[in-house]
Design a protein around this motif. Sequence first.
Motif, PDB file in Angstrom:
ATOM      1  N   GLU A 187       0.844  -1.199   0.000  1.00  9.32           N
ATOM      2  CA  GLU A 187       0.000   0.000   0.000  1.00  9.32           C
ATOM      3  C   GLU A 187       0.876   1.245   0.000  1.00  9.32           C
ATOM      4  O   GLU A 187       2.008   1.228   0.471  1.00  9.32           O
ATOM      5  CB  GLU A 187      -0.911   0.008   1.221  1.00  9.32           C
ATOM      6  N   THR A 188       0.334   2.328  -0.535  1.00  7.53           N
ATOM      7  CA  THR A 188       1.096   3.569  -0.579  1.00  7.53           C
ATOM      8  C   THR A 188       0.603   4.548   0.484  1.00  7.53           C
ATOM      9  O   THR A 188      -0.535   4.472   0.935  1.00  7.53           O
ATOM     10  CB  THR A 188       1.008   4.229  -1.970  1.00  7.53           C
ATOM     11  N   ARG A 189       1.490   5.420   0.862  1.00  7.84           N
ATOM     12  CA  ARG A 189       1.211   6.458   1.857  1.00  7.84           C
ATOM     13  C   ARG A 189       1.840   7.752   1.380  1.00  7.84           C
ATOM     14  O   ARG A 189       2.617   7.783   0.432  1.00  7.84           O
ATOM     15  CB  ARG A 189       1.817   6.096   3.229  1.00  7.84           C
ATOM     16  N   SER A 190       1.562   8.811   2.091  1.00  6.53           N
ATOM     17  CA  SER A 190       2.248  10.075   1.823  1.00  6.53           C
ATOM     18  C   SER A 190       3.412  10.196   2.813  1.00  6.53           C
ATOM     19  O   SER A 190       3.370   9.615   3.891  1.00  6.53           O
ATOM     20  CB  SER A 190       1.289  11.251   1.958  1.00  6.53           C
ATOM     21  N   ILE A 191       4.412  10.929   2.406  1.00 12.87           N
ATOM     22  CA  ILE A 191       5.575  11.146   3.270  1.00 12.87           C
ATOM     23  C   ILE A 191       5.189  12.189   4.321  1.00 12.87           C
ATOM     24  O   ILE A 191       4.645  13.247   3.980  1.00 12.87           O
ATOM     25  CB  ILE A 191       6.782  11.633   2.446  1.00 12.87           C
ATOM     26  N   PRO A 192       5.481  11.918   5.587  1.00 15.04           N
ATOM     27  CA  PRO A 192       5.127  12.877   6.636  1.00 15.04           C
ATOM     28  C   PRO A 192       5.923  14.177   6.516  1.00 15.04           C
ATOM     29  O   PRO A 192       7.007  14.199   5.950  1.00 15.04           O
ATOM     30  CB  PRO A 192       5.477  12.150   7.929  1.00 15.04           C
ATOM     31  N   GLU A 193       5.378  15.233   7.075  1.00  7.84           N
ATOM     32  CA  GLU A 193       6.083  16.506   7.123  1.00  7.84           C
ATOM     33  C   GLU A 193       7.414  16.313   7.835  1.00  7.84           C
ATOM     34  O   GLU A 193       7.520  15.542   8.774  1.00  7.84           O
ATOM     35  CB  GLU A 193       5.252  17.517   7.916  1.00  7.84           C
ATOM     36  N   GLY A 194       8.408  17.031   7.369  1.00 10.21           N
ATOM     37  CA  GLY A 194       9.715  16.941   8.013  1.00 10.21           C
ATOM     38  C   GLY A 194      10.685  16.025   7.297  1.00 10.21           C
ATOM     39  O   GLY A 194      11.851  15.973   7.638  1.00 10.21           O
ATOM     40  N   TYR A 195      10.220  15.275   6.286  1.00 12.97           N
ATOM     41  CA  TYR A 195      11.099  14.396   5.522  1.00 12.97           C
ATOM     42  C   TYR A 195      12.095  15.262   4.772  1.00 12.97           C
ATOM     43  O   TYR A 195      11.719  16.158   4.037  1.00 12.97           O
ATOM     44  CB  TYR A 195      10.275  13.538   4.554  1.00 12.97           C
ATOM     45  N   ARG A 196      13.399  15.003   4.972  1.00  9.17           N
ATOM     46  CA  ARG A 196      14.416  15.918   4.456  1.00  9.17           C
ATOM     47  C   ARG A 196      15.237  15.344   3.308  1.00  9.17           C
ATOM     48  O   ARG A 196      16.314  15.825   3.037  1.00  9.17           O
ATOM     49  CB  ARG A 196      15.347  16.323   5.589  1.00  9.17           C
ATOM     50  N   SER A 197      14.758  14.362   2.621  1.00  8.17           N
ATOM     51  CA  SER A 197      15.494  13.802   1.497  1.00  8.17           C
ATOM     52  C   SER A 197      14.748  14.097   0.204  1.00  8.17           C
ATOM     53  O   SER A 197      13.786  14.864   0.196  1.00  8.17           O
ATOM     54  CB  SER A 197      15.669  12.289   1.690  1.00  8.17           C
ATOM     55  N   THR A 198      15.173  13.483  -0.872  1.00  8.20           N
ATOM     56  CA  THR A 198      14.523  13.672  -2.162  1.00  8.20           C
ATOM     57  C   THR A 198      13.065  13.252  -2.057  1.00  8.20           C
ATOM     58  O   THR A 198      12.777  12.134  -1.635  1.00  8.20           O
ATOM     59  CB  THR A 198      15.234  12.836  -3.239  1.00  8.20           C
ATOM     60  N   PRO A 199      12.156  14.132  -2.422  1.00  8.54           N
ATOM     61  CA  PRO A 199      10.726  13.780  -2.338  1.00  8.54           C
ATOM     62  C   PRO A 199      10.399  12.562  -3.204  1.00  8.54           C
ATOM     63  O   PRO A 199      10.992  12.362  -4.260  1.00  8.54           O
ATOM     64  CB  PRO A 199      10.025  15.015  -2.876  1.00  8.54           C
ATOM     65  N   ILE A 200       9.488  11.753  -2.749  1.00 15.34           N
ATOM     66  CA  ILE A 200       9.027  10.589  -3.505  1.00 15.34           C
ATOM     67  C   ILE A 200       7.502  10.587  -3.458  1.00 15.34           C
ATOM     68  O   ILE A 200       6.909  10.798  -2.401  1.00 15.34           O
ATOM     69  CB  ILE A 200       9.609   9.267  -2.945  1.00 15.34           C
ATOM     70  N   ASP A 201       6.894  10.398  -4.609  1.00 14.60           N
ATOM     71  CA  ASP A 201       5.432  10.366  -4.681  1.00 14.60           C
ATOM     72  C   ASP A 201       4.925   8.957  -4.396  1.00 14.60           C
ATOM     73  O   ASP A 201       5.415   7.995  -4.972  1.00 14.60           O
ATOM     74  CB  ASP A 201       4.952  10.797  -6.075  1.00 14.60           C
ATOM     75  N   HIS A 202       3.977   8.853  -3.529  1.00 11.43           N
ATOM     76  CA  HIS A 202       3.267   7.614  -3.243  1.00 11.43           C
ATOM     77  C   HIS A 202       4.189   6.439  -2.894  1.00 11.43           C
ATOM     78  O   HIS A 202       4.122   5.388  -3.527  1.00 11.43           O
ATOM     79  CB  HIS A 202       2.364   7.240  -4.416  1.00 11.43           C
ATOM     80  N   PRO A 203       5.037   6.587  -1.876  1.00 11.51           N
ATOM     81  CA  PRO A 203       5.890   5.462  -1.488  1.00 11.51           C
ATOM     82  C   PRO A 203       5.060   4.352  -0.850  1.00 11.51           C
ATOM     83  O   PRO A 203       4.034   4.614  -0.215  1.00 11.51           O
ATOM     84  CB  PRO A 203       6.842   6.077  -0.468  1.00 11.51           C
ATOM     85  N   SER A 204       5.506   3.126  -1.027  1.00 11.15           N
ATOM     86  CA  SER A 204       4.809   2.008  -0.389  1.00 11.15           C
ATOM     87  C   SER A 204       5.217   1.929   1.079  1.00 11.15           C
ATOM     88  O   SER A 204       6.263   2.454   1.486  1.00 11.15           O
ATOM     89  CB  SER A 204       5.156   0.696  -1.095  1.00 11.15           C
TER      90      SER A 204
END
Length: 101
Positions: free
Chosen positions: A51-68
């Motif tokens: 299943e995919t989720r959104s990355i929580p606020e505060g993630y400081r690396s390269t953004p990723i859309d819809h990570p599992s």
Amino acid sequence: MVSSCGHQKRGDDPKRKADLQSAESLLEYLHETREQTLAFLESNPIRILEETRSIPEGYRSTPIDHPSVGWIFHRVFDHEVYHLGQVNTLLRLQGITAPKM
């Protein structure tokens, strides 16, 4: 209640450095977090990892859309291993034998 990254909400945000001023409070928080993670994994079918989720606020690396969920767990595991290597290196630099894992 489940947060956007798939874990059970405790009713408060993740603790930060300012909240964890002693080794005892840090270890207690580590224990709580691991228990919540194990409870999440034990109470869900293995397919939850797809299943995919959104990355929580505060993630400081390269953004990723819809990570599992599996990708998120892998990323957290990699991060923990990275810090374990740092600690072992610092211990060895001080002449202390690092514990066997």
